[in-house]
Scaffold this motif. Structure first.
Motif, short mmCIF file in Angstrom:
data_model
loop_
_atom_site.label_atom_id
_atom_site.label_comp_id
_atom_site.label_asym_id
_atom_site.label_seq_id
_atom_site.Cartn_x
_atom_site.Cartn_y
_atom_site.Cartn_z
N PRO A 35 0.78 -1.23 0.00
CA PRO A 35 0.00 0.00 0.00
C PRO A 35 0.81 1.28 0.00
CG PRO A 35 0.08 -0.89 2.20
CD PRO A 35 0.79 -1.87 1.30
N HIS A 36 2.10 1.20 0.29
CA HIS A 36 2.90 2.42 0.35
C HIS A 36 3.72 2.66 -0.90
CE1 HIS A 36 1.92 2.46 4.54
NE2 HIS A 36 2.70 1.47 4.85
N GLY A 37 3.91 1.62 -1.70
CA GLY A 37 4.76 1.75 -2.87
C GLY A 37 6.22 1.90 -2.51
N PHE A 55 0.51 -0.65 -5.34
CA PHE A 55 0.38 0.64 -6.01
C PHE A 55 1.33 1.62 -5.35
CE2 PHE A 55 -3.20 -0.58 -3.36
CZ PHE A 55 -3.05 0.25 -2.26
N PRO A 56 1.64 2.73 -6.03
CA PRO A 56 2.60 3.69 -5.49
C PRO A 56 2.02 4.51 -4.34
CG PRO A 56 1.71 4.51 -7.54
CD PRO A 56 1.16 3.12 -7.35
N ASN A 57 2.91 5.20 -3.65
CA ASN A 57 2.49 6.11 -2.60
C ASN A 57 1.63 7.21 -3.23
OD1 ASN A 57 2.30 7.37 -0.14
ND2 ASN A 57 4.42 8.03 -0.07
N TRP A 68 0.40 5.44 -12.35
CA TRP A 68 -0.60 4.47 -12.77
C TRP A 68 -0.38 4.10 -14.24
CZ3 TRP A 68 -4.53 5.34 -16.45
CH2 TRP A 68 -5.44 4.29 -16.59
N ARG A 69 -0.20 5.11 -15.07
CA ARG A 69 0.01 4.85 -16.50
C ARG A 69 1.27 4.01 -16.73
NH1 ARG A 69 -1.80 10.74 -17.72
NH2 ARG A 69 -3.93 10.37 -18.37
N ALA A 83 -5.59 1.73 -5.94
CA ALA A 83 -5.97 2.52 -4.77
C ALA A 83 -5.15 3.80 -4.63
CB ALA A 83 -5.81 1.68 -3.51
N TRP A 84 -5.79 4.79 -4.10
CA TRP A 84 -5.10 6.02 -3.72
C TRP A 84 -4.88 5.88 -2.23
CZ3 TRP A 84 -3.56 10.73 -5.95
CH2 TRP A 84 -3.25 11.73 -5.06
#
Length: 115
Positions: A35-37, A55-57, A68-69, A83-84
Motif C-alpha cells: 500500500p505504500h509503494g 500501487f505507489p504512494n 498508474w500509466r 488505490a489512492w
C-alpha cells in the motif's frame, strides 16, 4: 498465510520480499498488499498475478496518475483496482485540500455507504 492474514512486505528487505512472494506463489495466496509503494515496483507483477494489490504512494494527483500509466498491468484475470493510499502515520507527504475546501474532518467520521 495459514491464518488468512494480509501481508504487507513494503517494510521488508528485497531478500525478505522475494522469500515471502515465493511462499505466497507456492500457496497461491492472494493476501499480499503493497500500500505504500516503498518496495521495488518490479515486484508488483508478482503480487498482481496472485490477486494481491500493489500501487505507489499517494504523492500528488498528477504524479499518481503518471505512475498508474507507467506501472498498471495491461492484462489481469482479476478485477483490478488502483488505490489512492495515504501513509497516515506521518512519514509521507499528504495532499492539500482543494482550493476553497474545508480542511477539517468532522468526527465522528462516516464513510460512504451503499444505497
Amino acid at each position: 498465510m495459514k491464518r488468512g492474514m494480509i501481508i504487507n512486505p513494503d517494510h521488508m528487505s528485497q531478500k525478505a520480499v522475494d522469500a515471502t512472494l515465493k511462499l505466497a506463489e507456492a500457496r497461491r495466496y492472494s493476501g499480499i498488499i503493497s500500500p505504500h509503494g516503498w518496495m521495488d515496483p518490479r515486484n508488483w507483477p508478482r503480487i498482481w498475478s496472485l490477486g494481491g494489490m500493489a500501487f505507489p504512494n499517494s504523492g500528488n494527483a498528477s504524479t499518481f496518475v503518471d505512475e498508474w500509466r507507467k506501472y498498471r498491468p495491461k492484462q489481469t484475470p482479476f478485477y483490478f483496482g488502483w488505490a489512492w493510499g495515504a501513509d497516515l502515520g506521518g512519514l509521507a507527504e499528504q495532499g492539500v485540500p482543494p482550493a476553497g475546501g474545508d480542511p477539517k474532518v468532522n468526527y465522528p467520521f462516516k464513510s460512504l455507504t451503499a444505497p
